[in-house]
Design a protein around this motif. Sequence first.
Motif, PDB file in Angstrom:
ATOM      1  N   PRO A  83       0.786  -1.223  -0.129  1.00 30.69           N
ATOM      2  CA  PRO A  83       0.050  -0.042   0.037  1.00 30.69           C
ATOM      3  C   PRO A  83       1.087   1.211  -0.019  1.00 30.69           C
ATOM      4  N   GLY A  85       0.911   5.685   0.330  1.00 25.25           N
ATOM      5  CA  GLY A  85      -0.039   7.027   0.461  1.00 25.25           C
ATOM      6  C   GLY A  85       1.092   8.041  -0.192  1.00 25.25           C
ATOM      7  N   GLY A  86       1.538   8.860   0.308  1.00 26.91           N
ATOM      8  CA  GLY A  86       2.378   9.916  -0.227  1.00 26.91           C
ATOM      9  C   GLY A  86       3.664   9.549  -0.468  1.00 26.91           C
ATOM     10  N   ASN A  87       4.150   8.278   0.000  1.00 29.47           N
ATOM     11  CA  ASN A  87       5.569   7.901  -0.322  1.00 29.47           C
ATOM     12  C   ASN A  87       6.498   8.858   0.720  1.00 29.47           C
ATOM     13  N   THR A  88       6.148   9.103   1.646  1.00 34.04           N
ATOM     14  CA  THR A  88       7.098  10.158   2.495  1.00 34.04           C
ATOM     15  C   THR A  88       7.812   9.327   3.512  1.00 34.04           C
ATOM     16  N   GLY A  89       7.386   8.076   3.759  1.00 38.71           N
ATOM     17  CA  GLY A  89       7.930   7.344   5.039  1.00 38.71           C
ATOM     18  C   GLY A  89       9.499   7.182   4.908  1.00 38.71           C
ATOM     19  N   GLN A 154      -0.294  11.529   2.976  1.00 36.38           N
ATOM     20  CA  GLN A 154      -1.729  11.503   2.999  1.00 36.38           C
ATOM     21  C   GLN A 154      -2.353  10.714   4.391  1.00 36.38           C
TER      22      GLN A 154
HETATM   23  P1  FAD Z   1       3.688   6.416   2.877  1.00 35.60           P
HETATM   24  O1  FAD Z   1       5.075   6.806   3.010  1.00 35.60           O
HETATM   25  O2  FAD Z   1       3.347   6.187   1.369  1.00 35.60           O
HETATM   26  O3  FAD Z   1       3.528   4.980   3.526  1.00 35.60           O
HETATM   27  C1  FAD Z   1       3.959   4.759   4.985  1.00 35.60           C
HETATM   28  C2  FAD Z   1       3.509   3.490   5.491  1.00 35.60           C
HETATM   29  O4  FAD Z   1       2.227   3.192   5.493  1.00 35.60           O
HETATM   30  C3  FAD Z   1       3.995   2.202   4.289  1.00 35.60           C
HETATM   31  O5  FAD Z   1       4.188   1.121   5.045  1.00 35.60           O
HETATM   32  C4  FAD Z   1       2.751   2.283   3.612  1.00 35.60           C
HETATM   33  O6  FAD Z   1       2.808   0.828   3.163  1.00 35.60           O
HETATM   34  C5  FAD Z   1       1.752   2.251   4.655  1.00 35.60           C
HETATM   35  N1  FAD Z   1       0.607   3.020   4.026  1.00 35.60           N
HETATM   36  C6  FAD Z   1       0.393   4.154   3.423  1.00 35.60           C
HETATM   37  N2  FAD Z   1      -1.084   4.365   2.928  1.00 35.60           N
HETATM   38  C7  FAD Z   1      -1.730   3.321   3.624  1.00 35.60           C
HETATM   39  C8  FAD Z   1      -2.977   3.049   3.563  1.00 35.60           C
HETATM   40  N3  FAD Z   1      -4.167   3.772   3.084  1.00 35.60           N
HETATM   41  N4  FAD Z   1      -3.320   1.906   4.344  1.00 35.60           N
HETATM   42  C9  FAD Z   1      -2.467   0.892   4.938  1.00 35.60           C
HETATM   43  N5  FAD Z   1      -1.229   1.288   4.778  1.00 35.60           N
HETATM   44  C10 FAD Z   1      -0.964   2.325   4.148  1.00 35.60           C
HETATM   45  N6  FAD Z   1       6.555  10.954  10.597  1.00 35.60           N
HETATM   46  C11 FAD Z   1       6.388  11.568  11.835  1.00 35.60           C
HETATM   47  O7  FAD Z   1       5.779  10.765  12.788  1.00 35.60           O
HETATM   48  N7  FAD Z   1       6.506  12.520  12.544  1.00 35.60           N
HETATM   49  C12 FAD Z   1       7.077  13.626  11.719  1.00 35.60           C
HETATM   50  O8  FAD Z   1       7.140  14.740  12.338  1.00 35.60           O
HETATM   51  C13 FAD Z   1       7.376  13.421  10.442  1.00 35.60           C
HETATM   52  N8  FAD Z   1       8.000  14.218   9.621  1.00 35.60           N
HETATM   53  C14 FAD Z   1       8.551  13.963   8.569  1.00 35.60           C
HETATM   54  C15 FAD Z   1       9.095  15.125   7.642  1.00 35.60           C
HETATM   55  C16 FAD Z   1       9.306  14.588   6.349  1.00 35.60           C
HETATM   56  C17 FAD Z   1      10.128  15.772   5.357  1.00 35.60           C
HETATM   57  C18 FAD Z   1       9.526  13.447   5.918  1.00 35.60           C
HETATM   58  C19 FAD Z   1       9.773  13.154   4.277  1.00 35.60           C
HETATM   59  C20 FAD Z   1       8.794  12.387   6.422  1.00 35.60           C
HETATM   60  C21 FAD Z   1       8.298  12.586   7.862  1.00 35.60           C
HETATM   61  N9  FAD Z   1       7.492  11.816   8.575  1.00 35.60           N
HETATM   62  C22 FAD Z   1       7.297  11.977   9.728  1.00 35.60           C
HETATM   63  C23 FAD Z   1       7.319  10.447   8.194  1.00 35.60           C
HETATM   64  C24 FAD Z   1       5.783   9.949   8.223  1.00 35.60           C
HETATM   65  O9  FAD Z   1       5.942   8.638   8.474  1.00 35.60           O
HETATM   66  C25 FAD Z   1       5.281  10.285   6.977  1.00 35.60           C
HETATM   67  O10 FAD Z   1       5.588  11.266   6.411  1.00 35.60           O
HETATM   68  C26 FAD Z   1       3.747   9.996   6.926  1.00 35.60           C
HETATM   69  O11 FAD Z   1       3.060   9.600   8.168  1.00 35.60           O
HETATM   70  C27 FAD Z   1       3.420   8.813   5.941  1.00 35.60           C
HETATM   71  O12 FAD Z   1       2.320   9.252   5.174  1.00 35.60           O
HETATM   72  P2  FAD Z   1       2.483   8.873   3.588  1.00 35.60           P
HETATM   73  O13 FAD Z   1       1.005   9.070   2.959  1.00 35.60           O
HETATM   74  O14 FAD Z   1       3.642   9.524   2.877  1.00 35.60           O
HETATM   75  O15 FAD Z   1       2.634   7.269   3.769  1.00 35.60           O
END
Ligand code: FAD
Length: 484
Positions: A83, A85-89, A154
């Motif tokens: 899965p 989302g925004g791929n910022t993990g 996301q």
């Molecule tokens: P993704 O990176 O796409 O996915 C993250 C994980 O969730 C993956 O394992 C994916 O498989 C899973 N996933 C995604 N969407 C779903 C869904 N709908 N259902 C089931 N599984 C899903 N984190 C913090 O906790 N605190 C912070 O202050 C913080 N600051 C950040 C700052 C920066 C500049 C960056 C790049 C990252 C930061 N993060 C922070 C990391 C943080 O985990 C992510 O930014 C955010 O929560 C992940 O959201 P995403 O939509 O990008 O998920």
Amino acid sequence: ASQATIIQRRPDFSTISSEDVSYFKKILGERGVVQDEETLDAVNTDWMRKYKGTSKLMLQPRSAEEVSQILKYCNSRCLAVVPQGGNTGLVGGSVPAFDEVIVSTSHMNKIISFDKVSGILVCEAGCILENLIAFLDNQGFVMPLDLGAKGSCQIGGNVSTNAGGLRLLRYGSLHGSILGLEVVLANGTVLDMLGTLRKDNTGYDLKHLFIGSEGSLGIVTKVSILTPPKLSSVNVCFLACTDYASCLKLLLDAKRKLGEILSAFEFLDHDAMDLVLKHLEGVRNPFPSSMHNFYVLIETTGSSESYDREKLDAFLLHSMENGLISDGVVAQDITQASSCWHIREGIPEALMKAGGVYKYDLSIPVEKMYDLVEEMRVRLDASAKVVAYGHLGDGNLHLNISTPQYDDNILSQIEPFVYEWTSKHKGSISAEHGLGLMKANKIHYSKSPETVQLMASIKKLLDPNGILNPYKVLPPSLFSKAEI
Ligand code: FAD
Ligand code: MLT
Ligand code: ZN
């Protein structure tokens, strides 16, 4: 090299065939099936450009029903899924380890309802955090979470990582704010847990299993979240401290003296500040004439400008008189406040620009926290910059080692030392980023064998074929063919 090279692709997973692609086109239409190389390259690569998969297929469903059809099919074909989302993990969890099908939530981005009395927002998982923040701002409310990645991450990803961020100190974790979820299980079952109630003790509260499960138990498709009202008075100050002990005293005082208006307490050390000033454009040093060892960003949010300002001024005066702060600025307007936040939120990006980065996200009792940073500096030679920052108010240290390029020699001086040290001090090896691929094999540093076993049993119950985000979160050895 990709971390995936150290684990084996599970041989029982199928490989995508042209019949599979035709099936997905039938249920999603052409636009829901992405095979072009450029897009695939981007979604196979994580934000840090450290982990890279080789997926040949990304699916973009538009509803829970479509997600259900996808997973039902993948489960029957034993096709592994990641899965996204925004791929910022930041732990390699959001990209394939090998050739898993990427299921993106980006096209599920509708706001479903907002109750202006209760502040309860219901929306689809693919809503970008910043868009939700802007939507709520218009309604006079705020999201109970905020993080540097808000422009891309996301809400479904935030929930799945149980993201902490910059406001946890004030509004608590998502385990408190999330009131309900809709989740699709590996076999395609749609679990409707999309409650909008603050209180509901009817049986096990299963939504909590999915908060922070990093896509390993189901795909979150809808979210119901309690949002607090927006308050009119916000103050931000950026302070300098000579030593870590002063930062701690300042934290204690801030909790006591600012009390209910305290909404953030972040810290960064000299090396973090240095990096931001060097690598981020347009950042102004708040204290251009002198360097300091530590910096603290404090935000207050309250309902009365004069009362809040009076409290903050009294706190600052007291801290100055007690020698806790050596310098400080209070933002005079929104522009100055965002400049202060820009320094703190810009650290991850500055680290990326500086070269290779080894990232550790630790919960450690605050009194001990900086000892680890200092011990790490002694272990490493000067070419590796040890950079510390984080959510001090929550006991969360971001320990980063910045190097000109990735180097296994340096890595072996950091690990397992950093995990052993954290474990010895009863800390957590993942405060907020999750385990992902990076730390799936390290979970035992923070969890007992019995707890890990129970987690594996729950995973096997909900996802017997192990198709959901394999190799992540739990040690892959627990799910080898013989074990299932
Ligand atoms: P993704 O990176 O796409 O996915 C993250 C994980 O969730 C993956 O394992 C994916 O498989 C899973 N996933 C995604 N969407 C779903 C869904 N709908 N259902 C089931 N599984 C899903 N984190 C913090 O906790 N605190 C912070 O202050 C913080 N600051 C950040 C700052 C920066 C500049 C960056 C790049 C990252 C930061 N993060 C922070 C990391 C943080 O985990 C992510 O930014 C955010 O929560 C992940 O959201 P995403 O939509 O990008 O998920
Ligand atoms: C932060 O607090 O800035 C994020 O968790 C990202 C990071 O740790 O680099
Ligand atoms: Zn953080």
